[in-house]
Scaffold this motif. Sequence first.
Motif, PDB file in Angstrom:
ATOM      1  N   VAL A 168     -11.191  13.261   2.960  1.00  0.00           N
ATOM      2  CA  VAL A 168      -9.816  12.787   3.139  1.00  0.00           C
ATOM      3  C   VAL A 168      -9.416  11.878   1.984  1.00  0.00           C
ATOM      4  O   VAL A 168     -10.259  11.225   1.363  1.00  0.00           O
ATOM      5  CB  VAL A 168      -9.642  12.015   4.467  1.00  0.00           C
ATOM      6  N   ASN A 169      -8.132  11.853   1.711  1.00  0.00           N
ATOM      7  CA  ASN A 169      -7.532  10.818   0.876  1.00  0.00           C
ATOM      8  C   ASN A 169      -6.808   9.856   1.807  1.00  0.00           C
ATOM      9  O   ASN A 169      -6.122  10.294   2.747  1.00  0.00           O
ATOM     10  CB  ASN A 169      -6.545  11.415  -0.127  1.00  0.00           C
ATOM     11  N   VAL A 170      -6.967   8.567   1.556  1.00  0.00           N
ATOM     12  CA  VAL A 170      -6.362   7.550   2.418  1.00  0.00           C
ATOM     13  C   VAL A 170      -5.320   6.768   1.625  1.00  0.00           C
ATOM     14  O   VAL A 170      -5.563   6.376   0.480  1.00  0.00           O
ATOM     15  CB  VAL A 170      -7.426   6.577   2.963  1.00  0.00           C
ATOM     16  N   ILE A 171      -4.162   6.581   2.234  1.00  0.00           N
ATOM     17  CA  ILE A 171      -3.151   5.690   1.676  1.00  0.00           C
ATOM     18  C   ILE A 171      -2.928   4.555   2.668  1.00  0.00           C
ATOM     19  O   ILE A 171      -2.584   4.793   3.826  1.00  0.00           O
ATOM     20  CB  ILE A 171      -1.809   6.412   1.427  1.00  0.00           C
ATOM     21  N   ALA A 172      -3.149   3.335   2.207  1.00  0.00           N
ATOM     22  CA  ALA A 172      -2.824   2.155   3.001  1.00  0.00           C
ATOM     23  C   ALA A 172      -1.483   1.628   2.504  1.00  0.00           C
ATOM     24  O   ALA A 172      -1.400   1.035   1.421  1.00  0.00           O
ATOM     25  CB  ALA A 172      -3.908   1.094   2.869  1.00  0.00           C
ATOM     26  N   ASP A 173      -0.444   1.900   3.264  1.00  0.00           N
ATOM     27  CA  ASP A 173       0.902   1.417   2.936  1.00  0.00           C
ATOM     28  C   ASP A 173       1.046   0.043   3.573  1.00  0.00           C
ATOM     29  O   ASP A 173       1.168  -0.075   4.796  1.00  0.00           O
ATOM     30  CB  ASP A 173       1.948   2.395   3.478  1.00  0.00           C
ATOM     31  N   LEU A 174       1.016  -0.991   2.746  1.00  0.00           N
ATOM     32  CA  LEU A 174       1.020  -2.365   3.254  1.00  0.00           C
ATOM     33  C   LEU A 174       2.415  -2.974   3.295  1.00  0.00           C
ATOM     34  O   LEU A 174       2.559  -4.197   3.366  1.00  0.00           O
ATOM     35  CB  LEU A 174       0.081  -3.227   2.394  1.00  0.00           C
ATOM     36  N   SER A 175       3.429  -2.144   3.283  1.00  0.00           N
ATOM     37  CA  SER A 175       4.807  -2.628   3.406  1.00  0.00           C
ATOM     38  C   SER A 175       4.973  -3.403   4.713  1.00  0.00           C
ATOM     39  O   SER A 175       4.483  -2.990   5.765  1.00  0.00           O
ATOM     40  CB  SER A 175       5.788  -1.445   3.404  1.00  0.00           C
ATOM     41  N   ASP A 176       5.636  -4.534   4.620  1.00  0.00           N
ATOM     42  CA  ASP A 176       6.003  -5.347   5.789  1.00  0.00           C
ATOM     43  C   ASP A 176       4.814  -6.012   6.482  1.00  0.00           C
ATOM     44  O   ASP A 176       4.971  -6.543   7.593  1.00  0.00           O
ATOM     45  CB  ASP A 176       6.776  -4.514   6.826  1.00  0.00           C
ATOM     46  N   VAL A 177       3.635  -6.010   5.878  1.00  0.00           N
ATOM     47  CA  VAL A 177       2.502  -6.726   6.469  1.00  0.00           C
ATOM     48  C   VAL A 177       2.724  -8.222   6.285  1.00  0.00           C
ATOM     49  O   VAL A 177       3.008  -8.694   5.181  1.00  0.00           O
ATOM     50  CB  VAL A 177       1.169  -6.301   5.820  1.00  0.00           C
ATOM     51  N   LYS A 178       2.580  -8.973   7.363  1.00  0.00           N
ATOM     52  CA  LYS A 178       2.810 -10.413   7.331  1.00  0.00           C
ATOM     53  C   LYS A 178       1.486 -11.171   7.317  1.00  0.00           C
ATOM     54  O   LYS A 178       0.505 -10.742   7.927  1.00  0.00           O
ATOM     55  CB  LYS A 178       3.618 -10.854   8.563  1.00  0.00           C
ATOM     56  N   LEU A 179       1.480 -12.293   6.630  1.00  0.00           N
ATOM     57  CA  LEU A 179       0.278 -13.119   6.569  1.00  0.00           C
ATOM     58  C   LEU A 179      -0.144 -13.581   7.960  1.00  0.00           C
ATOM     59  O   LEU A 179      -1.335 -13.693   8.265  1.00  0.00           O
ATOM     60  CB  LEU A 179       0.523 -14.339   5.670  1.00  0.00           C
ATOM     61  N   SER A 180       0.831 -13.798   8.841  1.00  0.00           N
ATOM     62  CA  SER A 180       0.518 -14.275  10.191  1.00  0.00           C
ATOM     63  C   SER A 180      -0.344 -13.282  10.963  1.00  0.00           C
ATOM     64  O   SER A 180      -1.129 -13.671  11.831  1.00  0.00           O
ATOM     65  CB  SER A 180       1.809 -14.542  10.969  1.00  0.00           C
TER      66      SER A 180
END
Length: 324
Positions: A168-180
């Motif tokens: 598999v190829n994996v894409i981690a789309d980290l858009s809108d991830v909050k530090l909290s």
Amino acid sequence: MATLPGDAEFTSKLDEASKKKAKEELNELNDADRALAVQTFRKWILEQDCIKSPTDFEFLLRYLRARKFSQLGARQTLENYWTSKTTSPDWFKDVDPCDPNLIEILKSGYLLSPKVYDSNGRRLIMDRPGRLKDDIVERAGGSKSVFKTIGLFIDWVLTDENVQVNGVNVIADLSDVKLSSLTTLWTAENGKKLLSFYQHSAPVRIKQMHFYNEPIFFDAVFALMKPLIKQKMRDRLFLHGGSMVDVFKEVEKCILPAEYLPDDYTGPNAGPISKIIDDMIEEMTQPGFRSYMKKLSSGEFKIDLDKKKSNDIPSESFRKLNVD
């Protein structure tokens, strides 16, 4: 040699290109060789008083393929798999694909895997943690439901022979991830446990790992996790910032959801995200797979760590260990 009536019924659904790859890269030489390897693996499992595991042909085959038909490697991965599932019952026990809480997480679009393949026969996994808003997680029963959904998702993807052979190829789309969220859901403890499961327990061949739209605090978090990542996996990591153009250089557009493609793109794609989610849920909730997951997570299968001796490492290998 331990055989089951269903062994002779197994017929690979791989296309010719994937069969060739299985032979050349995974040492899956022919039907007879494959059957002998499964039977040898099964015989070893049945001799262990500390492991209770499914021993059907298809289940065991995925471990052999993940470890290039090394008996030693397959045994180690199977032990790790059941160790993870036994020691983390909140994550892996009583998993029902029809559970409304798990369906709530799936409908958020947090995890996606369209059933299409690139020119290398690889399938895409998209991890989008920013989709897990606090209200969704709370409504779905908390973090326990999130991690149960991850386990369900991985076991579902691994039933695909193309994934077993081509990876598999994996894409981690980290858009809108909050530090909290790092102090609640994605804690250091949970991150380490999840990373260990992916690297040591799940029989999955991750060929590439892409990070997209990394938040400003990503470097600090990644620095903490980097020592836990195998060098081979580090060599397959790509950081793209906010550029999908860079992603397109590594990931073929034909396996990406339509929403991630340029407006003027008219070629093949994986379809809209809503359709991908509906198809995933429909397949996961089919009676056959639902029954499989409920049995797999019932507590019937496990490892008894008290019985397992710390120095109980198999002394022989059917093939040279070459983990990929």
